[in-house]
Design an enzyme around this catalytic site. Structure first.
Site, PDB file in Angstrom:
ATOM      1  N   ARG A 159       0.828  -1.206   0.000  1.00  0.00           N
ATOM      2  CA  ARG A 159       0.000   0.000   0.000  1.00  0.00           C
ATOM      3  C   ARG A 159       0.867   1.263   0.000  1.00  0.00           C
ATOM      4  NH1 ARG A 159      -1.987  -3.696  -1.214  1.00  0.00           N
ATOM      5  NH2 ARG A 159      -3.817  -4.784  -0.430  1.00  0.00           N
ATOM      6  N   SER A 233     -11.278  -0.236   3.352  1.00  0.00           N
ATOM      7  CA  SER A 233     -10.365  -0.579   4.443  1.00  0.00           C
ATOM      8  C   SER A 233      -9.712   0.690   4.993  1.00  0.00           C
ATOM      9  CB  SER A 233      -9.279  -1.538   3.942  1.00  0.00           C
ATOM     10  OG  SER A 233      -9.861  -2.737   3.474  1.00  0.00           O
ATOM     11  N   GLU A 330      -4.711   3.391   6.254  1.00  0.00           N
ATOM     12  CA  GLU A 330      -4.561   3.293   4.801  1.00  0.00           C
ATOM     13  C   GLU A 330      -5.123   4.536   4.133  1.00  0.00           C
ATOM     14  OE1 GLU A 330      -6.154   0.213   1.383  1.00  0.00           O
ATOM     15  OE2 GLU A 330      -5.432  -0.616   3.260  1.00  0.00           O
TER      16      GLU A 330
END
Length: 334
Positions: A159, A233, A330
């Protein structure tokens, strides 16, 4: 002032001082060189699916709506598919799947745009952007020159990418090209894909079968932002050292874990920690944790960005205290 409520999937009410929408890099260059907005900092916004707005935005909000999907090259085995930065990510994925080109099907239904995908190195169900990424074109915001980045230059991580680290705020991505296979090889071993396929009696899945399975799984687990505000998320799945992984597995038998390819580190699902700590389904006012997926923070209507952020910090501290594990967000906090 301009309301950004319709431009972020959390549905957070936040105002911007100035707002413009562009459909090409040339439009942005013209905007920059006109002098009208030169005195303001600029903040780029794609699909608004990976941001949490916690305050009014003094920057000029530049909505990236660069269109276009095209084949730029192909041979007997591969096709190089290019998407404009403003193209909805799932529309790009389904375009590839419908043409029988594999590599992106496991990334079906991820919210956001093509331009944002490499910034985050988005991933799901055993696949990541870096697996099929070929190159991208980006505008250097200092020189106003177009630069081409290959995978190495993007410095992809979990990520992560160059554009979230050293290159943050220095470039505007205009298009992204992926190298997709004409000879499909599907990935079905991660998550519940095999289970969904088995219930349908599919033993030799096509890329369409895999895409449909992923879509079904995501719809069953994740709330639709049109119904409940969220950004998917909220936290990254934590990656820890082998010794730390051994400690966790000894203290918490049966804890799900996934070896990190090419490393001795081990990844654990953040949602497991959050659920075990008792946060799943938690709600305070209109800020909460989704009842079906603990990894997703939600806005039930009128939550502020500050309230969502405060809840996320409480959760992070709780997981640290309970498991000794540090969670990272995130989502980009603005």
């Amino acid at each position: 002032m301009f309301s950004l409520r319709a431009f972020n999937t959390f549905g957070i009410e936040a105002e911007a001082r100035q707002f413009v929408e562009i459909s090409s890099i040339d439009q942005y260059v013209a905007l920059r060189t006109s002098g009208e907005y030169a005195h303001l900092p600029h903040l780029f916004l794609g699909g608004g699916s990976n941001v949490l707005l916690t305050q009014a935005q003094e920057a000029l909000i530049v909505k990236i709506s660069i269109p276009g999907i095209s084949v730029v090259k192909e041979d007997a085995d591969f096709v190089w598919l290019k998407g404009g930065a403003g193209v909805v990510w799932d529309e790009f994925v389904q375009y590839a799947v419908n043409h029988g080109w594999s590599g992106l099907e496991n990334l079906s239904l991820i919210p956001g745009t093509v331009g944002a995908a490499p910034m985050q190195n988005i991933g799901a169900y055993g696949a990541e952007i870096k697996d099929t990424f070929d190159s991208l074109e980006a505008l250097n915001l200092q020189t106003l020159a177009i630069e081409v980045f290959d995978a190495k230059a993007c410095a992809f991580g979990y990520r992560e990418s160059f554009f979230k680290r050293a290159g943050k705020g220095l470039y505007l991505i205009g298009s992204v090209t992926f190298k997709l296979s004409k000879k499909p090889s599907v990935k079905t071993s991660y998550g519940a894909i095999q289970e969904v396929l088995a219930t349908k009696g599919i033993t030799q899945p096509s890329i369409r079968d895999v895409a449909d399975a992923v879509i079904e799984i995501r719809k069953s687990k994740l709330p639709d932002p049109k119904e409940i505000g969220n950004s998917g998320s909220f936290f990254k799945n934590p990656t820890v050292s082998a010794s730390e992984a051994s400690r966790l597995m000894a203290e918490f038998p049966g804890i799900p874990n996934y070896p990190v390819e090419g490393s001795t580190e081990v990844k654990f699902p953040a949602g497991w920690f959050i659920e075990k700590a008792g946060w799943k389904g938690f709600r305070r006012g209109d800020a909460g944790v989704h009842a079906k997926q603990a990894l997703v923070l939600v806005n039930y209507g009128e939550a502020t960005g500050a309230e969502i952020l405060a809840l996320s910090e409480e959760i992070k501290q709780s997981i640290k205290d309970t498991f000794g594990v540090s969670l990272e967000t995130e989502v980009n906090i603005l």
